[in-house]
Motif scaffolding. Structure first.
Motif, PDB file in Angstrom:
ATOM      1  N   UNK A   1      16.297  37.589 -37.066  1.00  0.00           N
ATOM      2  CA  UNK A   1      15.019  37.308 -37.716  1.00  0.00           C
ATOM      3  C   UNK A   1      15.018  35.861 -38.199  1.00  0.00           C
ATOM      4  N   UNK A   2      13.916  35.188 -37.984  1.00  0.00           N
ATOM      5  CA  UNK A   2      13.752  33.789 -38.383  1.00  0.00           C
ATOM      6  C   UNK A   2      12.780  33.698 -39.542  1.00  0.00           C
ATOM      7  N   UNK A   3      12.762  32.521 -40.159  1.00  0.00           N
ATOM      8  CA  UNK A   3      11.716  32.202 -41.126  1.00  0.00           C
ATOM      9  C   UNK A   3      10.869  31.092 -40.542  1.00  0.00           C
ATOM     10  N   UNK A   4       9.639  31.019 -41.020  1.00  0.00           N
ATOM     11  CA  UNK A   4       8.744  29.926 -40.654  1.00  0.00           C
ATOM     12  C   UNK A   4       8.236  29.304 -41.947  1.00  0.00           C
ATOM     13  N   UNK A   5       8.369  27.998 -42.041  1.00  0.00           N
ATOM     14  CA  UNK A   5       7.770  27.236 -43.128  1.00  0.00           C
ATOM     15  C   UNK A   5       6.755  26.315 -42.477  1.00  0.00           C
ATOM     16  N   UNK A   6       5.744  25.951 -43.215  1.00  0.00           N
ATOM     17  CA  UNK A   6       4.782  25.063 -42.594  1.00  0.00           C
ATOM     18  C   UNK A   6       3.562  24.809 -43.441  1.00  0.00           C
TER      19      UNK A   6
END
Length: 134
Positions: free
Chosen positions: A52-57
């Motif tokens: 599982x990844x995280x996304x910031x933005x």
């Protein structure tokens, strides 16, 4: 049918600062860093060994920066993980034992040992020790 959790959006105020924290301090791999115009910037990062990844933005969510709590990483050696975070400059709690371990072998910290930290915006993370999965 498998239902896998692949991505969690983490609300941040400064994309570059968040990317540096997660990549340099926590050691997450930067999967991609994509700008779609001036209003959308997406950075995907994955913890070592995670599915599982995280996304910031920017332009991704209406959640307030720092409002996410309860994100949890699992490691096999909590002492080593905490030491790595400290040496990389992360403000991390002391090891805490939460609850009683019904199976304290091979390690009494398994399942009940935790440390806690926040990212620069205040999003709250826990790190739990599980040395073996049954």
């Amino acid at each position: 049918m498998n239902w896998t959790l692949e991505v969690v959006i983490v609300p941040v105020s400064d994309v570059d600062r968040a990317k540096a924290f997660y990549a340099e301090r926590l050691g997450f791999a930067v999967d991609h860093d994509t700008k779609v115009g001036d209003d959308v910037h997406i950075v995907q990062l994955t913890p070592p060994g995670s599915g599982c990844s995280i996304v910031v933005g920017k332009g991704l969510t209406d959640m307030a920066p720092g409002s996410l709590r309860g994100l949890q990483l699992v490691v096999s050696d909590l002492h080593a993980a905490r030491a790595r975070l400290v040496e990389r400059g992360v403000e991390v709690s002391e090891i805490q034992v939460l609850g009683e371990n019904p199976n304290p072998e091979p390690d009494p910290l398994d399942n009940v040992g935790f440390v806690f930290f926040n990212d620069p915006d205040g999003n709250g993370w826990a790190v739990q020790q599980i040395s073996a999965r049954g």
